[in-house]
Design a protein around this motif. Structure first.
Motif, PDB file in Angstrom:
ATOM      1  N   GLU A   1      10.770   5.060   5.705  1.00 55.19           N
ATOM      2  CA  GLU A   1      11.978   4.776   6.329  1.00 55.19           C
ATOM      3  C   GLU A   1      13.184   4.813   5.396  1.00 55.19           C
ATOM      4  OE1 GLU A   1      12.406   1.639   9.443  1.00 55.19           O
ATOM      5  OE2 GLU A   1      10.376   1.581   9.667  1.00 55.19           O
ATOM      6  N   ILE A   2      14.417   5.248   5.741  1.00 54.41           N
ATOM      7  CA  ILE A   2      15.342   5.348   4.897  1.00 54.41           C
ATOM      8  C   ILE A   2      16.803   4.739   5.431  1.00 54.41           C
ATOM      9  CG2 ILE A   2      17.222   6.834   3.905  1.00 54.41           C
ATOM     10  CD1 ILE A   2      14.910   8.749   3.410  1.00 54.41           C
ATOM     11  N   ALA A   3      17.425   3.740   4.804  1.00 52.62           N
ATOM     12  CA  ALA A   3      18.638   2.901   5.387  1.00 52.62           C
ATOM     13  C   ALA A   3      19.861   3.402   4.436  1.00 52.62           C
ATOM     14  CB  ALA A   3      18.388   1.408   5.393  1.00 52.62           C
ATOM     15  N   VAL A   4      21.039   4.097   4.873  1.00 52.67           N
ATOM     16  CA  VAL A   4      22.200   4.182   4.183  1.00 52.67           C
ATOM     17  C   VAL A   4      23.061   3.086   4.417  1.00 52.67           C
ATOM     18  CG1 VAL A   4      24.101   5.843   3.521  1.00 52.67           C
ATOM     19  CG2 VAL A   4      21.582   6.680   4.466  1.00 52.67           C
ATOM     20  N   VAL A   5      23.340   2.275   3.489  1.00 54.93           N
ATOM     21  CA  VAL A   5      24.324   1.148   3.831  1.00 54.93           C
ATOM     22  C   VAL A   5      25.521   1.214   2.935  1.00 54.93           C
ATOM     23  CG1 VAL A   5      24.091  -1.587   3.523  1.00 54.93           C
ATOM     24  CG2 VAL A   5      22.100  -0.102   3.808  1.00 54.93           C
ATOM     25  N   GLY A   6      26.631   1.636   3.985  1.00 48.63           N
ATOM     26  CA  GLY A   6      28.011   1.786   3.198  1.00 48.63           C
ATOM     27  C   GLY A   6      28.511   0.319   3.362  1.00 48.63           C
ATOM     28  N   HIS A   7      29.850  -0.065   2.939  1.00 49.08           N
ATOM     29  CA  HIS A   7      30.274  -1.389   3.185  1.00 49.08           C
ATOM     30  C   HIS A   7      31.880  -1.232   3.388  1.00 49.08           C
ATOM     31  CE1 HIS A   7      32.216  -1.718  -0.858  1.00 49.08           C
ATOM     32  NE2 HIS A   7      31.310  -0.670  -1.022  1.00 49.08           N
ATOM     33  N   HIS A   8      32.368  -2.414   4.137  1.00 47.91           N
ATOM     34  CA  HIS A   8      33.652  -2.279   4.247  1.00 47.91           C
ATOM     35  C   HIS A   8      34.369  -2.635   3.008  1.00 47.91           C
ATOM     36  CE1 HIS A   8      33.181  -2.366   8.560  1.00 47.91           C
ATOM     37  NE2 HIS A   8      32.403  -3.485   8.520  1.00 47.91           N
ATOM     38  N   ASP A   9      35.804  -2.172   2.897  1.00 45.62           N
ATOM     39  CA  ASP A   9      36.587  -2.411   1.711  1.00 45.62           C
ATOM     40  C   ASP A   9      36.089  -1.544   0.548  1.00 45.62           C
ATOM     41  OD1 ASP A   9      38.816  -3.249   0.481  1.00 45.62           O
ATOM     42  OD2 ASP A   9      37.662  -5.099  -0.268  1.00 45.62           O
ATOM     43  N   CYS A  10      35.275  -0.263   0.921  1.00 43.39           N
ATOM     44  CA  CYS A  10      34.865   0.389  -0.259  1.00 43.39           C
ATOM     45  C   CYS A  10      35.967   0.917  -0.816  1.00 43.39           C
ATOM     46  CB  CYS A  10      33.844   1.436   0.415  1.00 43.39           C
ATOM     47  SG  CYS A  10      32.861   2.325  -0.843  1.00 43.39           S
ATOM     48  N   GLY A  11      35.610   1.107  -2.344  1.00 40.28           N
ATOM     49  CA  GLY A  11      36.697   1.808  -3.217  1.00 40.28           C
ATOM     50  C   GLY A  11      36.611   3.402  -2.724  1.00 40.28           C
ATOM     51  N   MET A  12      35.894   3.926  -1.912  1.00 36.77           N
ATOM     52  CA  MET A  12      35.849   5.378  -1.803  1.00 36.77           C
ATOM     53  C   MET A  12      36.496   5.574  -0.684  1.00 36.77           C
ATOM     54  SD  MET A  12      34.402   6.607  -4.304  1.00 36.77           S
ATOM     55  CE  MET A  12      33.888   8.120  -3.959  1.00 36.77           C
ATOM     56  N   ILE A  13      37.090   4.537  -0.009  1.00 38.32           N
ATOM     57  CA  ILE A  13      37.995   4.615   1.383  1.00 38.32           C
ATOM     58  C   ILE A  13      39.269   5.338   0.852  1.00 38.32           C
ATOM     59  CG2 ILE A  13      39.022   3.786   3.325  1.00 38.32           C
ATOM     60  CD1 ILE A  13      36.699   1.795   3.454  1.00 38.32           C
ATOM     61  N   ASN A  14      39.890   6.337   1.239  1.00 40.63           N
ATOM     62  CA  ASN A  14      40.877   7.039   0.828  1.00 40.63           C
ATOM     63  C   ASN A  14      41.145   7.208  -0.587  1.00 40.63           C
ATOM     64  OD1 ASN A  14      42.139   7.098   3.450  1.00 40.63           O
ATOM     65  ND2 ASN A  14      42.688   5.024   3.509  1.00 40.63           N
ATOM     66  N   PHE A  15      39.582   7.320  -1.196  1.00 42.23           N
ATOM     67  CA  PHE A  15      39.964   7.591  -2.575  1.00 42.23           C
ATOM     68  C   PHE A  15      40.257   9.333  -2.810  1.00 42.23           C
ATOM     69  CE2 PHE A  15      37.393   9.727  -6.003  1.00 42.23           C
ATOM     70  CZ  PHE A  15      37.843   8.876  -7.180  1.00 42.23           C
ATOM     71  N   HIS A  16      41.131   9.416  -3.704  1.00 42.43           N
ATOM     72  CA  HIS A  16      41.669  10.851  -3.837  1.00 42.43           C
ATOM     73  C   HIS A  16      41.306  11.513  -5.391  1.00 42.43           C
ATOM     74  CE1 HIS A  16      42.843  11.359   0.156  1.00 42.43           C
ATOM     75  NE2 HIS A  16      43.646  10.176   0.072  1.00 42.43           N
ATOM     76  N   CYS A  17      40.976  12.714  -5.504  1.00 40.18           N
ATOM     77  CA  CYS A  17      40.780  13.112  -6.582  1.00 40.18           C
ATOM     78  C   CYS A  17      42.033  13.265  -7.579  1.00 40.18           C
ATOM     79  CB  CYS A  17      40.365  14.764  -6.644  1.00 40.18           C
ATOM     80  SG  CYS A  17      40.378  15.614  -7.900  1.00 40.18           S
ATOM     81  N   LYS A  18      43.192  13.224  -6.937  1.00 40.10           N
ATOM     82  CA  LYS A  18      44.228  13.490  -8.032  1.00 40.10           C
ATOM     83  C   LYS A  18      44.433  12.026  -8.588  1.00 40.10           C
ATOM     84  CE  LYS A  18      49.112  14.545  -8.033  1.00 40.10           C
ATOM     85  NZ  LYS A  18      49.423  13.554  -8.808  1.00 40.10           N
ATOM     86  N   ALA A  19      44.321  10.941  -7.834  1.00 47.26           N
ATOM     87  CA  ALA A  19      44.494   9.585  -8.753  1.00 47.26           C
ATOM     88  C   ALA A  19      43.491   9.461  -9.871  1.00 47.26           C
ATOM     89  CB  ALA A  19      44.222   8.502  -7.619  1.00 47.26           C
ATOM     90  N   LEU A  20      42.292   9.877  -9.682  1.00 51.55           N
ATOM     91  CA  LEU A  20      41.283   9.743 -10.821  1.00 51.55           C
ATOM     92  C   LEU A  20      41.366  10.714 -11.869  1.00 51.55           C
ATOM     93  CD1 LEU A  20      37.529   9.414 -10.449  1.00 51.55           C
ATOM     94  CD2 LEU A  20      38.376  11.167 -12.218  1.00 51.55           C
ATOM     95  N   LEU A  21      41.981  11.896 -11.724  1.00 47.12           N
ATOM     96  CA  LEU A  21      42.318  13.126 -12.531  1.00 47.12           C
ATOM     97  C   LEU A  21      43.639  12.426 -13.382  1.00 47.12           C
ATOM     98  CD1 LEU A  21      41.608  16.190 -11.177  1.00 47.12           C
ATOM     99  CD2 LEU A  21      40.224  14.679 -12.600  1.00 47.12           C
ATOM    100  N   ASP A  22      44.807  11.617 -12.550  1.00 44.71           N
ATOM    101  CA  ASP A  22      45.944  11.313 -13.318  1.00 44.71           C
ATOM    102  C   ASP A  22      45.545  10.037 -14.227  1.00 44.71           C
ATOM    103  OD1 ASP A  22      47.469  13.092 -11.784  1.00 44.71           O
ATOM    104  OD2 ASP A  22      48.154  11.591 -10.410  1.00 44.71           O
ATOM    105  N   GLN A  23      44.487   9.342 -13.892  1.00 45.65           N
ATOM    106  CA  GLN A  23      44.127   8.078 -14.636  1.00 45.65           C
ATOM    107  C   GLN A  23      43.390   8.718 -15.877  1.00 45.65           C
ATOM    108  OE1 GLN A  23      44.769   4.958 -13.218  1.00 45.65           O
ATOM    109  NE2 GLN A  23      44.481   4.584 -15.644  1.00 45.65           N
ATOM    110  N   ALA A  24      42.552   9.899 -15.558  1.00 45.79           N
ATOM    111  CA  ALA A  24      41.726  10.349 -16.796  1.00 45.79           C
ATOM    112  C   ALA A  24      42.718  11.010 -17.828  1.00 45.79           C
ATOM    113  CB  ALA A  24      40.865  11.551 -16.253  1.00 45.79           C
ATOM    114  N   VAL A  25      43.834  11.567 -17.381  1.00 48.91           N
ATOM    115  CA  VAL A  25      44.879  12.126 -18.418  1.00 48.91           C
ATOM    116  C   VAL A  25      45.487  10.970 -19.124  1.00 48.91           C
ATOM    117  CG1 VAL A  25      46.922  13.353 -18.357  1.00 48.91           C
ATOM    118  CG2 VAL A  25      45.109  14.365 -17.145  1.00 48.91           C
TER     119      VAL A  25
END
Ligand SMILES: [Zn+2]
Length: 189
Positions: free
Chosen positions: A90-114
């Motif tokens: 059996e497999i269980a995928v368990v997400g969670h509330h208040d996850c950092g991936m909610i509304n996570f955008h590529c641009k914000a990460l790349l800006d931070q990387a730069v």
């Protein structure tokens, strides 16, 4: 003292005191379950306690947002190994509330990387080479959406064993309360 020195010091005592003895088990999951969940720090101990999982009970894969980004990447590879060779039923995928991936955008990460010193030229080169950073480094609007996406990807994988129940759950990272959003038994009947 550096963090790694602290860890190694602790480790010497841990082994000397034979503290490992209560964790002894084998590589096959007693509950024949595979859990895919997020790397969130709040879930490190909370999730196993809230799900009554002890050492040896499950295979556990942790990735940001519990999202599988590629059908032929390392997460899906691990799932297939667990299902076909390590007795997972059996497999269980368990997400969670208040996850950092909610509304996570590529641009914000790349800006931070730069800002951290990665050259914009490197990012441009990757984009020009056809690597779709936007698609790869993206999150979801709602946690349920992320969980359902992972469940669907596993279920539809051409190498997945047919009939295996794949559940979708969301956990509260404060209280540990679980909500079942997709009952894997329903779709395997
Ligand atoms: Zn998360």
């Amino acid at each position: 003292m550096s963090l790694i020195s602290e860890i190694l010091d602790h480790n010497v005592r841990f082994v000397q005191n034979r503290e490992y003895e209560s964790y002894r088990t084998d590589q096959f999951p007693n509950k024949k379950l595979l859990v895919i969940t997020c790397m969130d720090t709040r879930l490190v101990e909370l999730l196993p306690r809230a799900m009554n999982l002890r050492n040896g009970d499950v295979k556990m894969i942790k990735v940001a947002g519990a999202v599988i980004t590629h059908p032929f990447g390392s997460v899906m590879r691990s799932i297939l190994i667990a299902v076909h060779q390590l007795h997972v039923q059996e497999i269980a995928v368990v997400g969670h509330h208040d996850c950092g991936m909610i509304n996570f955008h590529c641009k914000a990460l790349l800006d931070q990387a730069v800002q951290s010193g990665v050259s914009q030229d490197v990012i441009d080169t990757l984009n020009n080479a056809g690597i779709d950073l936007e698609r790869w480094l993206t999150g979801f609007e709602k946690v349920e959406e992320g969980v359902r996406g992972s469940v669907k990807l596993i279920r539809n994988h051409p190498l997945m064993r047919p009939g295996i129940p794949i559940h979708g759950l969301v956990i509260n990272p404060e209280t540990g309360k679980l909500n079942l959003i997709r009952d894997g038994y329903e779709t395997t009947k």
